[in-house]
Design an enzyme around this catalytic site. Structure first.
Site, short mmCIF file in Angstrom:
data_model
loop_
_atom_site.label_atom_id
_atom_site.label_comp_id
_atom_site.label_asym_id
_atom_site.label_seq_id
_atom_site.Cartn_x
_atom_site.Cartn_y
_atom_site.Cartn_z
CE LYS A 1 -3.07 2.28 3.20
NZ LYS A 1 -4.29 2.67 2.11
CG HIS B 1 -18.72 7.09 -5.58
ND1 HIS B 1 -20.02 6.80 -6.09
CD2 HIS B 1 -18.38 6.21 -4.50
CE1 HIS B 1 -20.61 6.63 -4.36
NE2 HIS B 1 -19.72 5.93 -3.96
CB CYS C 1 -22.99 7.58 -1.09
SG CYS C 1 -22.28 6.05 0.17
NE ARG D 1 -9.36 3.40 -0.10
CZ ARG D 1 -10.81 4.10 -0.51
NH1 ARG D 1 -10.11 4.60 -1.60
NH2 ARG D 1 -11.45 4.93 0.42
CD GLU E 1 -23.71 3.94 -6.86
OE1 GLU E 1 -23.82 3.68 -4.99
OE2 GLU E 1 -23.51 3.71 -7.35
#
Ligand code: GLN
Ligand code: ZN
Length: 762
Positions: A19, A698, A730, A519, A669
């Protein structure tokens, strides 16, 4: 002696090194050489670990910088034409362009890998796709591993699953045609692996645990006839996992593979049949160590399961393995020093699972006494877990037994409730609201970090949070939203925040699992009976409500989402565990109501994710999942307005069960799919109120007022204005204020403008 092997290892690294390296590379803090060095280092560490565990077969090619499916896409040369790479060798820039998009081209779509919380990048296949092998990377990893003295076994996704998981843009291209084009590349690949010194290949076909059609099975048979002739000396394993092969078991086991892997954790009932149906030359790989969960294996009962198989097949035809790749469990439980010492011995993450395989293998070849010694520590941990009072709380059992059918029902039907709520709340037409969270700023994250590491006193931290809430409320008041939220600044995560406060959960310090790319998520660990010792959110809500005269929503995470995003105990049905969580959330719902909340939102973001892979099992899941939501929510009085939020777009087949939740208002959504999703509302008259998201949180793009007006007009075709709400799709926690403020201004302006206009008609 039976041998042991692994199907895949977590690649993010013990300290999430991958990561860090990826994110540094994307920020241009390190160059590609440094990134590749980290990757090589991680692969070597993982090989070392597996070799030290005495494994006889170690996977190669399970590592990916971003995603194993993307690696497959590159390996097969299936780069979508829209990226304009025209058959060139895929370098790192191209690889990440596919994963993350470019200014000109959106990234490949991402979707969930079967029923896990891992997301893969969906290959795009169309008539113009020209498959062409790009195996350099895989082959050089294989050579590295062999130089290291590792008994390396390349892992690739099989052609059937690759095509079934891809998005095919041209329905006119049947599976058989695509396979004809794809198979030569697989044949070439197998030959290349063999030339590079490989003697075995693991070919994963996880799609076989789903409802495959007869046509697909026929295709699979054709595939295997071809694959085994590519290099007759190469040993091919057909690996299946995530469920049972059901009625296809015999047919699949008659394919000409050298070895078959079965998931015997999810589907132990396959074993007897498999032993009988297996052809006399094939090996059986028993997936007995749970690759999807973090509990220690019960070695004694595994031995009892494996020994008869060895007796029947002979030790050289039996392999022991995890049920699936260990990608879905964290790296090592060894570092969880701060975790409850009574629970810690019950945990096995990736590294410990390797240890279990080693122990199993040793035990299988040992005499009775050595065997007893070898498994004695495991045995006592298993016994302790089974009988612990930590896991079994009689008060919870009693409460579960006393659930009555009416506990799941609101007192009156929606129409009557809606009237009472309207009188009480006096909201305008098309009320505006948000989903719960506001930007988690650097300031908030820093304060949380300082508090977690005990640099900041709890009292100071709470004063800080109260200040945050006050300011978020003031902003919403100023913007003119109708129903406000407290902003969730006190929550690190919508599930962990609750898990930290409920009995029956522990939180690991390092239990990270890759979700996609760089992630990771750290699922809480639900080990025992769940109960809520104390209110969890009421004081924050109360403070927020004291700052405004507009209604502030109480904000909770629903039981199914908490279940779905945790590692859950495996000693009772998930439905029962979910009921326990539901009762705990019910307590909180009722406390919020008693504290004066007029509106309470219970998020079920993960409701759809829990759907079983087999259609035949879906109805049962949907029934208990919706019932758990109802148990958590429906104890409130008619005048209390219940909201729920769900963020996904494939809504159509879920709309009827969602109606059965009977929430007064749902927010969903919709903006990304341009309200296509509202089609579900055309075929089914959804009875209660809906807030289809009118702004895609998003994306950093700020929607214009006109766009939102357009979306609201479309929504009005499907849902009468009296039951329509206006909200983003969201929570806003991942966005910055500079995006959120203008976007909400536009949203509110749009709502006002539509209110002032006549109702749209079809
Ligand atoms: N209330 C949560 C939030 O606003 C919901 C998040 C989600 O649905 N994933 O962040
Ligand atoms: Zn959401």
């Amino acid at each position: 002696m039976a041998t042991a092997h692994n199907l895949g290892f977590p690649r993010i690294g013990r300290q999430r090194e991958l990561k860090q390296a990826l994110e540094s590379f994307w920020r241009s803090d390190i160059d590609s050489t440094q990134l590749e060095e980290t990757a090589l280092d991680l692969r070597q560490q993982h090989w070392r670990l597996q070799r030290e565990s005495g494994l006889d077969g170690i996977p190669v090619g399970d590592f990916a910088l971003y995603d194993h499916m993307l690696n497959m896409t590159v390996l097969l040369g299936a780069i979508p034409g829209r990226f304009g790479f025209g058959g060139k060798i895929v370098d790192l820039d191209t690889y990440f362009a596919l994963a993350r998009g470019t200014p000109e081209q959106p990234a490949l779509e991402m979707t969930k890998w079967f029923d896990t919380n891992y997301h893969y990048l969906v290959p795009e296949i169309d008539a113009s796709t020209r498959f062409a092998l790009q195996a350099d990377k895989l082959l050089s990893e294989l050579r590295d591993a062999r130089e290291w003295g590792v008994r390396a076994r390349p892992v690739v996704l099989g052609p059937l699953s690759f095509l079934l998981l891809a998005k095919s843009h041209n329905a006119a291209l049947p599976l058989s045609t695509l396979l004809e084009r794809l198979l030569p590349v697989y044949e070439e690949l197998l030959a290349a692996i063999s030339d590079a010194g490989g003697s075995e290949v693991q070919i994963d076909e996880p799609c076989l645990a789903t409802d495959v059609t007869d046509e697909e099975l026929l295709a699979l048979e054709r595939v295997w006839q071809r694959l085994v002739t590519a290099r007759p000396t190469l040993q091919l394993t057909l690996a299946t996992y995530f469920g049972s092969l059901r009625k296809n078991l015999d047919r699949i086991l008659s394919l000409p593979a050298a070895e078959f892997h079965l998931d015997l954790v999810r589907a132990p009932e396959q074993l007897d049949r498999a032993v009988t149906a297996l052809s006399s030359s094939a090996r059986l790989s028993l997936g007995v160590v749970d690759g999807r969960n973090i509990w220690i294996a019960d070695l004694e009962s595994l031995i009892a399961l494996i020994e008869p198989v060895i007796e029947q097949l002979g030790a050289d035809r039996v392999r022991i393995a995890p049920s699936c790749s260990l990608l879905h469990v964290p790296y090592s439980a060894g570092r969880e020093e701060r975790l409850d010492a009574r629970v810690r011995p019950w945990l096995a993450f990736g590294q410990e699972k390797l240890g279990e395989l080693q122990l199993l293998k040793a035990t299988l070849g040992a005499d009775d006494e050595t065997r007893r010694e070898l498994i004695s520590a495991n045995r006592s941990a298993v016994m302790a877990r089974r009988t612990s009072t930590l896991t079994h709380d009689p008060a919870v059992a009693h409460r579960l037994e006393s659930i009555r059918p009416q506990d799941l029902e609101r007192r009156s039907p929606y129409a009557e409730r809606a009237e009472l709520q309207a009188q009480r709340l006096k909201l305008p037409e098309l009320p505006t609201t948000t989903i719960g969270s506001f930007p988690q700023t650097k300031e908030i994250r820093d304060a949380r970090r300082r508090h977690d590491s005990e640099i900041m006193a709890t009292e100071d931290y709470e004063t800080f949070l109260r200040g945050q809430i006050q300011s978020v409320i003031a902003i919403q008041d100023r913007l003119g939203l109708d129903v406000l939220v407290h902003g969730e600044s006190e929550r690190n995560d919508m599930v962990q925040y609750f898990a930290e406060q409920l009995n029956g959960f522990v939180i690991s310090a390092h239990g990270w699992v890759q979700s996609y790319g760089s992630r990771c998520v750290k699922p809480p660990i639900l080990f025992g009976d769940v109960a809520r010792p104390m209110p969890m959110t009421v004081r924050w809500w109360r403070h927020a409500q004291s700052c405004t005269r507009k209604p502030v929503k109480g904000m909770l995470t629903g039981p199914v989402t908490i279940l779905q995003w945790s590692f859950v105990r495996d000693d009772q049905p998930r439905a029962e565990t979910c009921q326990q969580i539901a009762l705990a959330i019910r307590d909180e719902t009722l406390d919020l109501e008693a504290g004066g909340a007029q509106i309470i939102q219970i998020d079920e973001a993960a409701l759809r994710e829990g759907l079983p892979l087999r259609r035949a099992e879906q109805e049962h899941y949907v029934r208990w999942a919706i019932d758990c939501f109802r148990l958590a929510a429906n104890g409130v009085a008619d005048a209390t307005q219940l909201h729920s939020h769900m963020c996904y777009s494939e809504f159509n087949e879920m709309i009827e069960p969602i109606a059965r939740m009977d929430a007064d208002v749902i927010s969903i959504e919709a903006s990304r799919s341009h309200m296509d999703l509202l089609d579900a509302f055309r075929h089914f008259r959804y009875p209660n109120a809906v807030g289809p998201g009118v702004y895609d949180i998003h994306s950093p793009r700020i929607p214009t007022t006109e766009e939102i007006v357009g979306l609201l007009r479309e929504a009005e075709y499907r849902i009468p204005r009296a039951r329509l709400w206006v909200n983003p799709d969201c929570g806003l926690k991942t966005r910055g204020w500079e995006e959120v403020t203008p976007a909400l201004e536009h949203m509110i302006e749009a709502a006002r403008s539509v209110r002032a206009s006549a109702v749209a008609r079809i």
